[in-house]
Design a protein around this motif. Structure first.
Motif, short mmCIF file in Angstrom:
data_model
loop_
_atom_site.label_atom_id
_atom_site.label_comp_id
_atom_site.label_asym_id
_atom_site.label_seq_id
_atom_site.Cartn_x
_atom_site.Cartn_y
_atom_site.Cartn_z
N TYR A 1 -30.79 21.48 24.74
CA TYR A 1 -31.73 20.90 24.02
C TYR A 1 -33.02 20.75 24.83
CZ TYR A 1 -34.63 17.22 21.88
OH TYR A 1 -35.65 16.28 21.63
N VAL A 2 -34.30 21.23 24.36
CA VAL A 2 -35.50 21.12 25.44
C VAL A 2 -36.38 20.08 24.88
CG1 VAL A 2 -35.05 23.35 26.56
CG2 VAL A 2 -36.27 23.38 24.37
N TYR A 3 -36.59 20.16 23.47
CA TYR A 3 -37.87 19.32 22.94
C TYR A 3 -37.56 19.25 21.51
CZ TYR A 3 -40.46 23.47 22.22
OH TYR A 3 -40.92 24.83 22.08
N ASN A 4 -38.63 18.22 21.00
CA ASN A 4 -38.80 18.12 19.41
C ASN A 4 -40.05 18.37 19.20
OD1 ASN A 4 -39.65 15.47 19.21
ND2 ASN A 4 -37.76 14.65 19.70
N CYS A 5 -40.42 18.32 17.99
CA CYS A 5 -41.59 18.41 17.33
C CYS A 5 -42.59 17.43 17.80
CB CYS A 5 -41.76 18.96 16.10
SG CYS A 5 -41.26 17.74 14.76
N VAL A 6 -41.89 16.10 17.92
CA VAL A 6 -42.89 14.77 17.80
C VAL A 6 -43.43 14.82 19.55
CG1 VAL A 6 -42.72 12.32 18.16
CG2 VAL A 6 -41.32 13.69 16.45
N ALA A 7 -42.55 15.28 20.39
CA ALA A 7 -43.10 15.37 21.52
C ALA A 7 -42.79 16.90 22.50
CB ALA A 7 -42.58 14.48 22.71
N SER B 1 -47.82 25.44 21.66
CA SER B 1 -48.07 26.78 21.09
C SER B 1 -46.66 27.48 21.00
CB SER B 1 -48.93 27.60 22.13
OG SER B 1 -48.55 27.98 23.37
N GLU B 2 -45.83 27.33 21.78
CA GLU B 2 -44.43 28.03 21.75
C GLU B 2 -43.66 27.34 20.54
OE1 GLU B 2 -41.12 28.64 24.99
OE2 GLU B 2 -40.76 26.51 23.98
N LEU B 3 -43.80 25.99 20.25
CA LEU B 3 -43.34 25.51 19.06
C LEU B 3 -43.96 26.24 17.76
CD1 LEU B 3 -41.37 23.69 17.61
CD2 LEU B 3 -43.28 21.81 17.89
N GLU B 4 -45.15 26.29 17.77
CA GLU B 4 -45.86 26.87 16.59
C GLU B 4 -45.30 28.45 16.39
OE1 GLU B 4 -50.09 26.55 17.71
OE2 GLU B 4 -50.25 25.15 15.98
N ILE C 1 -41.69 28.28 14.96
CA ILE C 1 -41.85 27.86 13.63
C ILE C 1 -42.43 28.96 12.61
CG2 ILE C 1 -42.75 26.36 11.69
CD1 ILE C 1 -42.82 23.93 14.07
N ASP C 2 -43.57 29.83 13.12
CA ASP C 2 -43.99 30.81 12.25
C ASP C 2 -43.03 32.18 12.32
OD1 ASP C 2 -46.30 29.58 11.97
OD2 ASP C 2 -47.39 30.57 13.37
N ASN C 3 -41.91 32.16 13.25
CA ASN C 3 -41.23 33.30 13.30
C ASN C 3 -39.94 33.27 13.30
OD1 ASN C 3 -43.31 35.63 14.14
ND2 ASN C 3 -43.78 33.95 15.69
N MET C 4 -39.29 32.03 13.00
CA MET C 4 -37.90 31.61 13.11
C MET C 4 -37.22 32.24 11.46
SD MET C 4 -38.10 27.44 12.74
CE MET C 4 -38.69 26.61 11.27
N ARG C 5 -35.98 32.41 11.60
CA ARG C 5 -35.43 32.69 10.27
C ARG C 5 -34.14 31.65 10.03
NH1 ARG C 5 -30.41 35.40 10.76
NH2 ARG C 5 -30.16 36.23 13.05
N GLU C 6 -34.12 31.10 8.76
CA GLU C 6 -33.08 30.29 8.49
C GLU C 6 -31.64 30.99 8.57
OE1 GLU C 6 -32.34 26.60 5.36
OE2 GLU C 6 -33.70 28.18 4.74
N VAL C 7 -30.85 30.25 8.82
CA VAL C 7 -29.46 30.48 9.04
C VAL C 7 -28.41 29.41 8.53
CG1 VAL C 7 -29.62 32.28 11.11
CG2 VAL C 7 -29.02 29.83 11.37
#
Length: 107
Positions: free
Chosen positions: A11-17, A22-25, A28-34
């Motif tokens: 675990y490295v981080y969450n969207c709250v902190a 830019s990596e998180l964005e 989110i833009d490129n992930m695929r649901e599994v």
């Protein structure tokens, strides 16, 4: 033929902190649901005696804890995603709970 070592995710981080917004964005833009089963398989590391349930429970906020994998699988607020991008050197599992994204990276 040599046996390939399974990757370990942490675990490295969450969207709250996020440590890198830019990596998180990008994730989110490129992930695929599994499926939950895919995430359980990727996050569990038998030789270190780590289970996906332990890793997820340790990351979740607000003292949310799942007592079993069965309880985790039944939670309607959980969603699961992956992203593997060799150009950006990203191998990520993202667990989303009630709109909060929790990022696990391979190490």
């Amino acid at each position: 033929m040599s046996k390939q070592t399974k990757k370990k995710y942490e675990y490295v981080y969450n969207c709250v902190a996020p440590s890198d917004f830019s990596e998180l964005e990008y994730i989110i833009d490129n992930m695929r649901e599994v499926t939950v089963n895919t995430v359980l398989r990727k996050l569990s590391v038998k030789d270190l005696n780590l289970t996906a349930l332990q890793l997820i429970n340790d990351a979740l906020m607000y003292n949310l804890r799942f007592k079993s994998v069965k309880q985790l699988k039944k939670d309607w607020a959980m969603r699961y995603y992956v992203l593997k991008d060799s150009k950006r050197n990203l191998d990520v599992v993202l667990v989303k709970n009630s709109g909060i994204e929790y990022v696990f990276k391979s190490v």
